[in-house]
Scaffold this motif. Sequence first.
Motif, PDB file in Angstrom:
ATOM      1  N   GLY A 169       0.422  -1.316   0.153  1.00  0.00           N
ATOM      2  CA  GLY A 169       0.118  -0.093  -0.130  1.00  0.00           C
ATOM      3  C   GLY A 169       0.416   1.162   0.203  1.00  0.00           C
ATOM      4  O   GLY A 169       0.056   2.156   0.356  1.00  0.00           O
ATOM      5  N   ALA A 170       1.943   1.283  -0.149  1.00  0.00           N
ATOM      6  CA  ALA A 170       3.002   2.094  -0.424  1.00  0.00           C
ATOM      7  C   ALA A 170       3.565   3.020  -1.806  1.00  0.00           C
ATOM      8  O   ALA A 170       3.469   2.259  -2.503  1.00  0.00           O
ATOM      9  N   SER A 171       3.737   3.891  -1.212  1.00  0.00           N
ATOM     10  CA  SER A 171       4.534   4.534  -2.932  1.00  0.00           C
ATOM     11  C   SER A 171       5.886   4.328  -2.859  1.00  0.00           C
ATOM     12  O   SER A 171       6.797   5.213  -1.732  1.00  0.00           O
ATOM     13  N   VAL A 172       6.605   3.564  -3.483  1.00  0.00           N
ATOM     14  CA  VAL A 172       8.182   3.736  -3.979  1.00  0.00           C
ATOM     15  C   VAL A 172       8.550   4.862  -4.216  1.00  0.00           C
ATOM     16  O   VAL A 172       8.537   5.483  -5.760  1.00  0.00           O
ATOM     17  N   LEU A 173       9.388   5.495  -3.093  1.00  0.00           N
ATOM     18  CA  LEU A 173      10.491   6.854  -3.768  1.00  0.00           C
ATOM     19  C   LEU A 173      11.061   6.188  -4.222  1.00  0.00           C
ATOM     20  O   LEU A 173      12.023   7.495  -5.423  1.00  0.00           O
ATOM     21  N   GLN A 174      12.821   5.673  -4.514  1.00  0.00           N
ATOM     22  CA  GLN A 174      13.555   4.925  -4.441  1.00  0.00           C
ATOM     23  C   GLN A 174      13.675   3.584  -3.737  1.00  0.00           C
ATOM     24  O   GLN A 174      13.893   3.122  -2.811  1.00  0.00           O
ATOM     25  N   PRO A 175      13.221   2.968  -5.619  1.00  0.00           N
ATOM     26  CA  PRO A 175      13.341   0.942  -5.753  1.00  0.00           C
ATOM     27  C   PRO A 175      14.895   0.117  -4.780  1.00  0.00           C
ATOM     28  O   PRO A 175      15.357   1.186  -4.374  1.00  0.00           O
ATOM     29  N   LEU A 176      14.252  -0.423  -3.446  1.00  0.00           N
ATOM     30  CA  LEU A 176      15.365  -0.751  -2.697  1.00  0.00           C
ATOM     31  C   LEU A 176      16.823  -1.749  -3.389  1.00  0.00           C
ATOM     32  O   LEU A 176      16.364  -2.239  -4.568  1.00  0.00           O
ATOM     33  N   GLY A 177      17.597  -1.143  -3.657  1.00  0.00           N
ATOM     34  CA  GLY A 177      18.836  -1.323  -4.460  1.00  0.00           C
ATOM     35  C   GLY A 177      19.783  -0.700  -3.953  1.00  0.00           C
ATOM     36  O   GLY A 177      19.494   0.023  -3.158  1.00  0.00           O
ATOM     37  N   ALA A 178      21.223  -0.787  -4.805  1.00  0.00           N
ATOM     38  CA  ALA A 178      22.874  -0.840  -3.852  1.00  0.00           C
ATOM     39  C   ALA A 178      22.100   0.926  -4.289  1.00  0.00           C
ATOM     40  O   ALA A 178      21.779   1.304  -5.290  1.00  0.00           O
ATOM     41  N   SER A 179      23.093   1.786  -3.936  1.00  0.00           N
ATOM     42  CA  SER A 179      23.634   3.235  -3.626  1.00  0.00           C
ATOM     43  C   SER A 179      25.250   3.204  -3.227  1.00  0.00           C
ATOM     44  O   SER A 179      25.653   2.486  -3.470  1.00  0.00           O
ATOM     45  N   ALA A 180      25.555   4.462  -3.853  1.00  0.00           N
ATOM     46  CA  ALA A 180      26.698   5.234  -3.987  1.00  0.00           C
ATOM     47  C   ALA A 180      26.641   4.993  -2.176  1.00  0.00           C
ATOM     48  O   ALA A 180      28.181   4.819  -2.328  1.00  0.00           O
ATOM     49  N   TRP A 181      26.733   4.848  -1.238  1.00  0.00           N
ATOM     50  CA  TRP A 181      27.119   5.318   0.030  1.00  0.00           C
ATOM     51  C   TRP A 181      26.345   4.082   0.909  1.00  0.00           C
ATOM     52  O   TRP A 181      26.493   3.448   2.359  1.00  0.00           O
ATOM     53  N   SER A 182      25.568   2.810   0.337  1.00  0.00           N
ATOM     54  CA  SER A 182      24.827   1.790   1.003  1.00  0.00           C
ATOM     55  C   SER A 182      24.732   0.564  -0.129  1.00  0.00           C
ATOM     56  O   SER A 182      24.173   0.371  -1.016  1.00  0.00           O
ATOM     57  N   PRO A 183      25.001  -0.739  -0.160  1.00  0.00           N
ATOM     58  CA  PRO A 183      25.065  -2.057  -0.361  1.00  0.00           C
ATOM     59  C   PRO A 183      23.139  -2.742  -0.900  1.00  0.00           C
ATOM     60  O   PRO A 183      22.801  -2.735  -2.039  1.00  0.00           O
ATOM     61  N   LEU A 184      22.762  -1.785  -0.256  1.00  0.00           N
ATOM     62  CA  LEU A 184      20.977  -1.698  -0.005  1.00  0.00           C
ATOM     63  C   LEU A 184      20.195  -0.258   0.411  1.00  0.00           C
ATOM     64  O   LEU A 184      20.309  -0.195   1.808  1.00  0.00           O
ATOM     65  N   TYR A 185      19.767   0.379  -0.348  1.00  0.00           N
ATOM     66  CA  TYR A 185      19.261   1.348   0.422  1.00  0.00           C
ATOM     67  C   TYR A 185      17.940   1.575  -0.243  1.00  0.00           C
ATOM     68  O   TYR A 185      17.628   1.453  -1.957  1.00  0.00           O
ATOM     69  N   GLY A 186      16.941   1.914   0.125  1.00  0.00           N
ATOM     70  CA  GLY A 186      15.493   2.458  -0.553  1.00  0.00           C
ATOM     71  C   GLY A 186      14.561   3.603   0.367  1.00  0.00           C
ATOM     72  O   GLY A 186      15.088   3.453   1.331  1.00  0.00           O
ATOM     73  N   MET A 187      13.861   4.359  -0.563  1.00  0.00           N
ATOM     74  CA  MET A 187      12.967   5.133   0.490  1.00  0.00           C
ATOM     75  C   MET A 187      10.939   4.760  -0.174  1.00  0.00           C
ATOM     76  O   MET A 187      10.994   4.671  -1.737  1.00  0.00           O
ATOM     77  N   LEU A 188      10.445   4.785   0.793  1.00  0.00           N
ATOM     78  CA  LEU A 188       9.098   4.653   0.396  1.00  0.00           C
ATOM     79  C   LEU A 188       7.916   5.224   1.567  1.00  0.00           C
ATOM     80  O   LEU A 188       8.390   5.348   2.580  1.00  0.00           O
ATOM     81  N   THR A 189       7.055   6.293   1.163  1.00  0.00           N
ATOM     82  CA  THR A 189       6.548   6.535   1.817  1.00  0.00           C
ATOM     83  C   THR A 189       5.006   5.680   1.999  1.00  0.00           C
ATOM     84  O   THR A 189       4.407   5.366   1.053  1.00  0.00           O
ATOM     85  N   ASP A 190       4.820   4.517   3.159  1.00  0.00           N
ATOM     86  CA  ASP A 190       3.504   4.086   3.494  1.00  0.00           C
ATOM     87  C   ASP A 190       2.398   4.448   3.355  1.00  0.00           C
ATOM     88  O   ASP A 190       1.651   5.804   3.393  1.00  0.00           O
ATOM     89  N   ARG A 191       1.904   3.717   3.808  1.00  0.00           N
ATOM     90  CA  ARG A 191      -0.024   3.785   3.487  1.00  0.00           C
ATOM     91  C   ARG A 191      -0.759   4.788   3.728  1.00  0.00           C
ATOM     92  O   ARG A 191      -1.773   5.247   4.240  1.00  0.00           O
ATOM     93  N   PHE A 192       0.427   5.491   5.588  1.00  0.00           N
ATOM     94  CA  PHE A 192      -0.290   6.568   6.321  1.00  0.00           C
ATOM     95  C   PHE A 192       0.516   7.735   6.926  1.00  0.00           C
ATOM     96  O   PHE A 192       0.725   8.116   7.186  1.00  0.00           O
ATOM     97  N   GLY A 193       1.119   7.477   5.290  1.00  0.00           N
ATOM     98  CA  GLY A 193       1.509   9.003   4.645  1.00  0.00           C
ATOM     99  C   GLY A 193       3.064   9.357   5.401  1.00  0.00           C
ATOM    100  O   GLY A 193       4.138  10.229   5.955  1.00  0.00           O
ATOM    101  N   VAL A 194       3.581   8.196   6.159  1.00  0.00           N
ATOM    102  CA  VAL A 194       5.071   8.339   7.130  1.00  0.00           C
ATOM    103  C   VAL A 194       6.510   7.752   5.717  1.00  0.00           C
ATOM    104  O   VAL A 194       6.117   6.297   5.062  1.00  0.00           O
TER     105      VAL A 194
END
Length: 137
Positions: A103-128
């Motif tokens: 039920g979330a909006s994925v802002l950055q899919p979970l995957g590798a980034s320049a600073w972490s082997p796994l990084y992601g960002m989402l806004t959950d169904r409650f707006g957090v």
Amino acid sequence: MTVQTTTHLNFRGQAREALDFYRSVFGGQRTIVTYGDLGATQDAVQAEHMIWGQVASDQGFRIMAYDVQPEKPWNPGENAFYVSVRGTSSEEITAYWEKLRVGASVLQPLGASAWSPLYGMLTDRFGVTWVMDVMVA
């Protein structure tokens, strides 16, 4: 395996000043990574702004902050913070991600980034908004 949650504050050019203030109050070590450090901008002003920073004390105080990019909307009364979930296990972070993703909006899919082997960002169904990553040693 360990996991930590930390308040992650969002600013527009004031993240460094805020972290310096919180460090003066709570003590601890300050860490700063700028957009320029990662080659994430060609703009000289933006290069000095923080893509990530934190203050962490031996007494357990921890706060993170960053400067929202100028091309992204930002209002200090809205989206003023994220909840950061950091862990040592990709499997553990992925499991939390999959549950929060319902039920979330994925802002950055979970995957590798320049600073972490796994990084992601989402806004959950409650707006957090949640930022999740695997800590590197």
